[in-house]
Design a protein around this motif. Sequence first.
Motif, PDB file in Angstrom:
ATOM      1  N   ILE A  39       9.097   2.982   0.559  1.00  0.00           N
ATOM      2  CA  ILE A  39       7.847   3.638   0.489  1.00  0.00           C
ATOM      3  C   ILE A  39       7.004   2.326   1.060  1.00  0.00           C
ATOM      4  O   ILE A  39       6.020   2.802   2.083  1.00  0.00           O
ATOM      5  CB  ILE A  39       7.453   3.745  -1.163  1.00  0.00           C
ATOM      6  CG1 ILE A  39       8.385   4.848  -1.498  1.00  0.00           C
ATOM      7  CG2 ILE A  39       5.918   4.068  -1.002  1.00  0.00           C
ATOM      8  CD1 ILE A  39       7.890   5.143  -2.986  1.00  0.00           C
ATOM      9  N   VAL A  40       6.959   1.222   0.588  1.00  0.00           N
ATOM     10  CA  VAL A  40       6.327   0.143   1.072  1.00  0.00           C
ATOM     11  C   VAL A  40       6.452   0.054   2.742  1.00  0.00           C
ATOM     12  O   VAL A  40       5.652  -0.099   3.384  1.00  0.00           O
ATOM     13  CB  VAL A  40       6.488  -1.358   0.188  1.00  0.00           C
ATOM     14  CG1 VAL A  40       5.528  -2.245   1.012  1.00  0.00           C
ATOM     15  CG2 VAL A  40       6.124  -0.910  -1.004  1.00  0.00           C
ATOM     16  N   ASP A  41       7.603   0.167   3.174  1.00  0.00           N
ATOM     17  CA  ASP A  41       8.049  -0.086   4.730  1.00  0.00           C
ATOM     18  C   ASP A  41       7.336   1.205   5.586  1.00  0.00           C
ATOM     19  O   ASP A  41       6.748   0.715   6.398  1.00  0.00           O
ATOM     20  CB  ASP A  41       9.506  -0.005   4.779  1.00  0.00           C
ATOM     21  CG  ASP A  41      10.193  -1.322   4.451  1.00  0.00           C
ATOM     22  OD1 ASP A  41       9.436  -2.294   4.351  1.00  0.00           O
ATOM     23  OD2 ASP A  41      11.355  -1.388   4.434  1.00  0.00           O
ATOM     24  N   LEU A  45       3.031  -2.628   6.684  1.00  0.00           N
ATOM     25  CA  LEU A  45       2.019  -3.450   6.259  1.00  0.00           C
ATOM     26  C   LEU A  45       2.143  -4.767   7.237  1.00  0.00           C
ATOM     27  O   LEU A  45       3.541  -4.984   7.405  1.00  0.00           O
ATOM     28  CB  LEU A  45       2.338  -3.643   4.898  1.00  0.00           C
ATOM     29  CG  LEU A  45       2.085  -2.779   3.721  1.00  0.00           C
ATOM     30  CD1 LEU A  45       2.270  -3.174   2.145  1.00  0.00           C
ATOM     31  CD2 LEU A  45       0.870  -2.075   4.017  1.00  0.00           C
ATOM     32  N   ASP A  46       1.308  -5.470   7.119  1.00  0.00           N
ATOM     33  CA  ASP A  46       1.342  -7.000   7.522  1.00  0.00           C
ATOM     34  C   ASP A  46       0.243  -7.823   6.754  1.00  0.00           C
ATOM     35  O   ASP A  46      -0.277  -7.325   6.085  1.00  0.00           O
ATOM     36  CB  ASP A  46       1.318  -7.072   9.087  1.00  0.00           C
ATOM     37  CG  ASP A  46      -0.346  -6.475   9.727  1.00  0.00           C
ATOM     38  OD1 ASP A  46      -1.011  -6.592   8.631  1.00  0.00           O
ATOM     39  OD2 ASP A  46      -0.397  -6.114  10.862  1.00  0.00           O
ATOM     40  N   ASP A  50      -5.222  -4.703   4.222  1.00  0.00           N
ATOM     41  CA  ASP A  50      -5.592  -4.760   2.509  1.00  0.00           C
ATOM     42  C   ASP A  50      -5.203  -3.304   2.048  1.00  0.00           C
ATOM     43  O   ASP A  50      -5.058  -2.312   2.733  1.00  0.00           O
ATOM     44  CB  ASP A  50      -7.061  -4.772   2.623  1.00  0.00           C
ATOM     45  CG  ASP A  50      -7.640  -6.434   3.043  1.00  0.00           C
ATOM     46  OD1 ASP A  50      -7.040  -7.381   2.596  1.00  0.00           O
ATOM     47  OD2 ASP A  50      -8.476  -6.360   3.879  1.00  0.00           O
ATOM     48  N   VAL A  51      -4.687  -3.273   0.770  1.00  0.00           N
ATOM     49  CA  VAL A  51      -4.209  -2.238   0.474  1.00  0.00           C
ATOM     50  C   VAL A  51      -4.867  -1.890  -0.903  1.00  0.00           C
ATOM     51  O   VAL A  51      -4.971  -2.729  -1.784  1.00  0.00           O
ATOM     52  CB  VAL A  51      -2.448  -2.470   0.037  1.00  0.00           C
ATOM     53  CG1 VAL A  51      -1.788  -1.014  -0.350  1.00  0.00           C
ATOM     54  CG2 VAL A  51      -1.683  -2.919   1.306  1.00  0.00           C
ATOM     55  N   CYS A  69       1.219  -7.774   1.712  1.00  0.00           N
ATOM     56  CA  CYS A  69      -0.151  -7.562   2.278  1.00  0.00           C
ATOM     57  C   CYS A  69      -1.187  -8.836   2.191  1.00  0.00           C
ATOM     58  O   CYS A  69      -0.609  -9.764   1.703  1.00  0.00           O
ATOM     59  CB  CYS A  69      -0.494  -6.309   1.645  1.00  0.00           C
ATOM     60  SG  CYS A  69      -1.172  -6.547   0.002  1.00  0.00           S
ATOM     61  N   ASN A  70      -2.418  -8.529   2.538  1.00  0.00           N
ATOM     62  CA  ASN A  70      -3.508  -9.376   2.202  1.00  0.00           C
ATOM     63  C   ASN A  70      -3.894  -9.497   1.068  1.00  0.00           C
ATOM     64  O   ASN A  70      -3.338 -10.124   0.109  1.00  0.00           O
ATOM     65  CB  ASN A  70      -4.516  -9.356   3.598  1.00  0.00           C
ATOM     66  CG  ASN A  70      -5.621 -10.395   3.487  1.00  0.00           C
ATOM     67  OD1 ASN A  70      -5.337 -11.423   3.169  1.00  0.00           O
ATOM     68  ND2 ASN A  70      -6.708  -9.970   3.917  1.00  0.00           N
ATOM     69  N   ARG A  71      -4.918  -8.644   0.872  1.00  0.00           N
ATOM     70  CA  ARG A  71      -5.456  -8.182  -0.556  1.00  0.00           C
ATOM     71  C   ARG A  71      -5.119  -7.049  -0.982  1.00  0.00           C
ATOM     72  O   ARG A  71      -4.922  -6.088  -0.133  1.00  0.00           O
ATOM     73  CB  ARG A  71      -7.035  -8.421  -0.434  1.00  0.00           C
ATOM     74  CG  ARG A  71      -7.479  -9.700  -0.304  1.00  0.00           C
ATOM     75  CD  ARG A  71      -8.906  -9.432   0.255  1.00  0.00           C
ATOM     76  NE  ARG A  71      -9.043  -9.232   1.530  1.00  0.00           N
ATOM     77  CZ  ARG A  71     -10.166  -9.163   2.441  1.00  0.00           C
ATOM     78  NH1 ARG A  71     -11.088  -9.896   1.849  1.00  0.00           N
ATOM     79  NH2 ARG A  71     -10.259  -8.559   3.472  1.00  0.00           N
TER      80      ARG A  71
END
Length: 286
Positions: A39-41, A45-46, A50-51, A69-71
């Motif tokens: 799911i996350v893949d 994300l990098d 922000d998520v 992720c970042n934030r």
Amino acid sequence: MPKIGNISNTKKIIDDNSFFIKKKFGQNFLTDQNILNKIVDTALLDKDTDVIEIGPGLGALTEIIASKCNRLLCYEIDSDLIPILKNNLSEYSNVEIINNDVLKCDVNKDIDTYFKDSKRVALISNLPYYITTPIILGLLEATDKIKTYVMMMQEEVADRICSKPAVKDYNALSIAVQYRCKATKEIRVPRTVFVPQPNVDSAVIRLTLHEDKPYNPKDEALFFKLVRGAFAQRRKTLANNLSLMGYSKEYIYNALEALGYDKSIRSEALDVSDFVRLSDWLGDNK
Ligand code: SAM
């Protein structure tokens, strides 16, 4: 090693915290590490992304997202879950949790507040199924800052959202979502990987916001009203459904003829751009 997302960890966290699972909040916790990672893949994300996560639950998806992720900004309605989440996510300093009903929050404003100077915003959620449609339609209406949505939902709803015209699943929801996004079904998820098990199978979809606004009805409110009205009664033709909205049959037949459609055409034969043409004709020929 995952701290949360497998069957024994999930049961242990629930027992250790004497947590009472609340059906009314659609609480079905995902316990398959392989599916959680997939799911996350799917959100690609990098460290610049922000998520937003809706319904972190015990934090099974949250811990994977936070590490990639970042934030991360989470909305969780159940206050009993907040101390559990804080404890499970204590090693991550990039996670913010809002203890509120996401439907009552101004997500567009929260993005500005929590994600200053953001390069990219994505949303990932194993959705509370009882409010899948209001969450998706509400967010698409409220903000254009979220560029990618990866969401798990009941498979039947996933099929509707991703459906093409002329297929049985195609309806007003397919059009309302595809008006703003490209929608693809990504992963099928069996009911057996949840605690407690839901009564239905699930699927993960990805929505990618159209950057180039391919559809531009002259009157967006009329477009949406028409889409809702056209599918009000599944067995009726487009003309019959539109006449239930108060338009005269003669007027509708004029519209269908002008646009090159048969009088007996069914609503599911029309794609998003057909509905744009129809709403523009009705707006221009009042
Ligand atoms: N993310 C977790 C997982 O995958 O195991 C839990 C997913 S569970 C299907 C849905 C979550 O959404 C629950 O934690 C529930 O409490 C939360 N929830 C339900 N209604 C909500 C609402 N209106 N606003 C925010 N969260 C909500």
